[in-house]
Design a protein around this motif. Structure first.
Motif, PDB file in Angstrom:
ATOM      1  N   LEU A  75      65.128   4.038  61.930  1.00 36.58           N
ATOM      2  CA  LEU A  75      65.625   4.870  63.019  1.00 36.58           C
ATOM      3  C   LEU A  75      65.990   6.258  62.500  1.00 36.58           C
ATOM      4  O   LEU A  75      66.334   6.430  61.321  1.00 36.58           O
ATOM      5  N   SER A  76      65.934   7.247  63.371  1.00 31.68           N
ATOM      6  CA  SER A  76      66.099   8.642  62.938  1.00 31.68           C
ATOM      7  C   SER A  76      67.433   8.906  62.256  1.00 31.68           C
ATOM      8  O   SER A  76      67.474   9.612  61.244  1.00 31.68           O
ATOM      9  N   ASP A  77      68.524   8.336  62.759  1.00 27.12           N
ATOM     10  CA  ASP A  77      69.821   8.607  62.135  1.00 27.12           C
ATOM     11  C   ASP A  77      69.890   8.052  60.715  1.00 27.12           C
ATOM     12  O   ASP A  77      70.553   8.623  59.848  1.00 27.12           O
ATOM     13  N   ILE A  78      69.181   6.976  60.457  1.00 27.53           N
ATOM     14  CA  ILE A  78      69.139   6.402  59.104  1.00 27.53           C
ATOM     15  C   ILE A  78      68.234   7.237  58.206  1.00 27.53           C
ATOM     16  O   ILE A  78      68.606   7.585  57.089  1.00 27.53           O
ATOM     17  N   GLN A  79      67.048   7.570  58.697  1.00 28.07           N
ATOM     18  CA  GLN A  79      66.083   8.337  57.898  1.00 28.07           C
ATOM     19  C   GLN A  79      66.651   9.700  57.497  1.00 28.07           C
ATOM     20  O   GLN A  79      66.472  10.144  56.366  1.00 28.07           O
ATOM     21  N   GLU A  80      67.314  10.360  58.423  1.00 23.09           N
ATOM     22  CA  GLU A  80      67.808  11.713  58.156  1.00 23.09           C
ATOM     23  C   GLU A  80      68.864  11.751  57.060  1.00 23.09           C
ATOM     24  O   GLU A  80      69.080  12.793  56.452  1.00 23.09           O
ATOM     25  N   GLU A  81      69.513  10.635  56.797  1.00 20.69           N
ATOM     26  CA  GLU A  81      70.540  10.573  55.755  1.00 20.69           C
ATOM     27  C   GLU A  81      69.946  10.361  54.358  1.00 20.69           C
ATOM     28  O   GLU A  81      70.635  10.548  53.365  1.00 20.69           O
ATOM     29  N   LEU A  82      68.679   9.987  54.300  1.00 23.18           N
ATOM     30  CA  LEU A  82      68.041   9.690  53.019  1.00 23.18           C
ATOM     31  C   LEU A  82      67.644  10.964  52.284  1.00 23.18           C
ATOM     32  O   LEU A  82      67.345  11.991  52.912  1.00 23.18           O
ATOM     33  N   PRO A  83      67.586  10.907  50.953  1.00 24.97           N
ATOM     34  CA  PRO A  83      67.044  12.048  50.202  1.00 24.97           C
ATOM     35  C   PRO A  83      65.570  12.246  50.575  1.00 24.97           C
ATOM     36  O   PRO A  83      64.870  11.292  50.935  1.00 24.97           O
ATOM     37  N   GLN A  84      65.088  13.465  50.460  1.00 21.97           N
ATOM     38  CA  GLN A  84      63.707  13.759  50.841  1.00 21.97           C
ATOM     39  C   GLN A  84      62.695  12.907  50.089  1.00 21.97           C
ATOM     40  O   GLN A  84      61.689  12.497  50.658  1.00 21.97           O
ATOM     41  N   ILE A  85      62.963  12.606  48.846  1.00 23.84           N
ATOM     42  CA  ILE A  85      62.012  11.807  48.075  1.00 23.84           C
ATOM     43  C   ILE A  85      61.856  10.405  48.677  1.00 23.84           C
ATOM     44  O   ILE A  85      60.762   9.849  48.712  1.00 23.84           O
ATOM     45  N   LYS A  86      62.949   9.831  49.199  1.00 27.85           N
ATOM     46  CA  LYS A  86      62.871   8.510  49.850  1.00 27.85           C
ATOM     47  C   LYS A  86      62.166   8.620  51.200  1.00 27.85           C
ATOM     48  O   LYS A  86      61.389   7.735  51.578  1.00 27.85           O
ATOM     49  N   ARG A  87      62.443   9.704  51.921  1.00 29.82           N
ATOM     50  CA  ARG A  87      61.773   9.900  53.212  1.00 29.82           C
ATOM     51  C   ARG A  87      60.267  10.008  53.018  1.00 29.82           C
ATOM     52  O   ARG A  87      59.486   9.393  53.767  1.00 29.82           O
ATOM     53  N   LEU A  88      59.852  10.749  51.990  1.00 31.59           N
ATOM     54  CA  LEU A  88      58.423  10.877  51.713  1.00 31.59           C
ATOM     55  C   LEU A  88      57.839   9.537  51.280  1.00 31.59           C
ATOM     56  O   LEU A  88      56.741   9.163  51.702  1.00 31.59           O
ATOM     57  N   GLU A  89      58.575   8.800  50.485  1.00 36.15           N
ATOM     58  CA  GLU A  89      58.129   7.468  50.070  1.00 36.15           C
ATOM     59  C   GLU A  89      57.893   6.580  51.296  1.00 36.15           C
ATOM     60  O   GLU A  89      56.873   5.891  51.390  1.00 36.15           O
ATOM     61  N   HIS A  90      58.812   6.617  52.247  1.00 40.09           N
ATOM     62  CA  HIS A  90      58.678   5.800  53.459  1.00 40.09           C
ATOM     63  C   HIS A  90      57.468   6.222  54.292  1.00 40.09           C
ATOM     64  O   HIS A  90      56.752   5.363  54.830  1.00 40.09           O
ATOM     65  N   LEU A  91      57.239   7.518  54.390  1.00 47.06           N
ATOM     66  CA  LEU A  91      56.075   7.992  55.145  1.00 47.06           C
ATOM     67  C   LEU A  91      54.774   7.587  54.462  1.00 47.06           C
ATOM     68  O   LEU A  91      53.803   7.202  55.128  1.00 47.06           O
ATOM     69  N   ARG A  92      54.755   7.625  53.143  1.00 43.73           N
ATOM     70  CA  ARG A  92      53.559   7.173  52.422  1.00 43.73           C
ATOM     71  C   ARG A  92      53.357   5.670  52.584  1.00 43.73           C
ATOM     72  O   ARG A  92      52.218   5.198  52.651  1.00 43.73           O
ATOM     73  N   GLU A  93      54.450   4.914  52.659  1.00 45.19           N
ATOM     74  CA  GLU A  93      54.336   3.479  52.925  1.00 45.19           C
ATOM     75  C   GLU A  93      53.711   3.245  54.297  1.00 45.19           C
ATOM     76  O   GLU A  93      52.892   2.336  54.465  1.00 45.19           O
ATOM     77  N   ALA A  94      54.095   4.056  55.281  1.00 49.02           N
ATOM     78  CA  ALA A  94      53.506   3.928  56.617  1.00 49.02           C
ATOM     79  C   ALA A  94      52.006   4.187  56.565  1.00 49.02           C
ATOM     80  O   ALA A  94      51.216   3.455  57.182  1.00 49.02           O
ATOM     81  N   PRO A 102      57.742  20.020  52.360  1.00 51.46           N
ATOM     82  CA  PRO A 102      57.859  20.105  53.814  1.00 51.46           C
ATOM     83  C   PRO A 102      59.295  20.432  54.229  1.00 51.46           C
ATOM     84  O   PRO A 102      60.248  20.178  53.495  1.00 51.46           O
ATOM     85  N   SER A 103      59.421  20.969  55.424  1.00 50.97           N
ATOM     86  CA  SER A 103      60.738  21.283  55.975  1.00 50.97           C
ATOM     87  C   SER A 103      61.374  20.020  56.554  1.00 50.97           C
ATOM     88  O   SER A 103      60.675  19.031  56.825  1.00 50.97           O
ATOM     89  N   PRO A 104      62.679  20.027  56.782  1.00 49.72           N
ATOM     90  CA  PRO A 104      63.318  18.890  57.449  1.00 49.72           C
ATOM     91  C   PRO A 104      62.682  18.599  58.818  1.00 49.72           C
ATOM     92  O   PRO A 104      62.562  17.436  59.213  1.00 49.72           O
ATOM     93  N   GLU A 105      62.250  19.644  59.510  1.00 48.19           N
ATOM     94  CA  GLU A 105      61.602  19.458  60.811  1.00 48.19           C
ATOM     95  C   GLU A 105      60.266  18.729  60.670  1.00 48.19           C
ATOM     96  O   GLU A 105      59.902  17.912  61.519  1.00 48.19           O
ATOM     97  N   GLU A 106      59.544  19.018  59.592  1.00 45.71           N
ATOM     98  CA  GLU A 106      58.268  18.342  59.369  1.00 45.71           C
ATOM     99  C   GLU A 106      58.486  16.866  59.050  1.00 45.71           C
ATOM    100  O   GLU A 106      57.718  16.003  59.508  1.00 45.71           O
ATOM    101  N   TYR A 107      59.523  16.565  58.277  1.00 41.93           N
ATOM    102  CA  TYR A 107      59.858  15.153  58.035  1.00 41.93           C
ATOM    103  C   TYR A 107      60.161  14.457  59.362  1.00 41.93           C
ATOM    104  O   TYR A 107      59.654  13.360  59.634  1.00 41.93           O
ATOM    105  N   ALA A 108      60.996  15.077  60.177  1.00 47.15           N
ATOM    106  CA  ALA A 108      61.383  14.475  61.461  1.00 47.15           C
ATOM    107  C   ALA A 108      60.168  14.264  62.356  1.00 47.15           C
ATOM    108  O   ALA A 108      60.036  13.212  63.004  1.00 47.15           O
ATOM    109  N   GLU A 109      59.265  15.233  62.376  1.00 44.74           N
ATOM    110  CA  GLU A 109      58.060  15.112  63.193  1.00 44.74           C
ATOM    111  C   GLU A 109      57.212  13.919  62.739  1.00 44.74           C
ATOM    112  O   GLU A 109      56.760  13.118  63.555  1.00 44.74           O
ATOM    113  N   ALA A 110      56.994  13.800  61.438  1.00 39.69           N
ATOM    114  CA  ALA A 110      56.181  12.705  60.915  1.00 39.69           C
ATOM    115  C   ALA A 110      56.850  11.356  61.180  1.00 39.69           C
ATOM    116  O   ALA A 110      56.183  10.390  61.562  1.00 39.69           O
ATOM    117  N   GLU A 111      58.150  11.290  60.986  1.00 43.82           N
ATOM    118  CA  GLU A 111      58.868  10.035  61.230  1.00 43.82           C
ATOM    119  C   GLU A 111      58.828   9.659  62.708  1.00 43.82           C
ATOM    120  O   GLU A 111      58.635   8.486  63.049  1.00 43.82           O
TER     121      GLU A 111
END
Length: 151
Positions: free
Chosen positions: A46-65, A113-122
């Motif tokens: 969920l977005s509130d959980i993802q946004e709290e993660l470091p960018q490296i973890k967010r990118l890892e999750h997107l690559r897992e997807a 990527p910017s925080p907005e780009e992470y949010a868009e991809a998620e």
């Protein structure tokens, strides 16, 4: 066109094909679509959980997807393959992202990527998860972040 919009168009087309009975899932495709839906749900929370993660973890999750989409795409054909291919293509920009500073030397054409780009991809991944829930009849497409277990 941004990732969210591409995914919205894919989801709309899938819904139209299912409602029009142009696309009826075979049992094997149904199981694979359920697997993809669960994998995407597990990869990106969920977005509130993802946004709290470091960018490296967010990118890892997107690559897992992306890995979930690629693995499922490799095991199907026909309309489900076309849908999954379009989904992976929508998320393609993630492949050029990096979460670490470049330091000395080249970056192989990657960028931060910017925080907005992470949010868009998620958001796009969540929408894909919702579309797969609709395709399989396992969830509410109006709430793509909802988990079947209520979490």
């Amino acid at each position: 066109m941004d990732m969210r919009r591409i995914v919205a168009v894919l989801a709309e087309e899938a819904e139209q094909q299912i409602q029009g009975r142009v696309w009826e899932l075979l049992p094997s495709d149904h199981a694979l679509a359920l697997e993809a839906e669960a994998g995407l749900r597990k990869a990106v929370g969920l977005s509130d959980i993802q946004e709290e993660l470091p960018q490296i973890k967010r990118l890892e999750h997107l690559r897992e997807a992306l890995a979930v989409l690629a693995a499922c795409l490799a095991r199907t054909r026909g309309r489900l393959a076309w849908f999954l291919s379009g989904a992976a293509n929508a998320l393609e920009p993630v492949l050029r992202w990096r979460a670490l500073p470049a330091g000395a030397g080249g970056t192989f054409d990657t960028f931060l990527p910017s925080p907005e780009e992470y949010a868009e991809a998620e958001d796009a991944v969540r929408r894909l998860q919702g579309a797969l829930a609709l395709i399989t009849g396992s969830g509410d497409p109006g709430d793509p972040g909802r988990r079947p277990d209520g979490a």
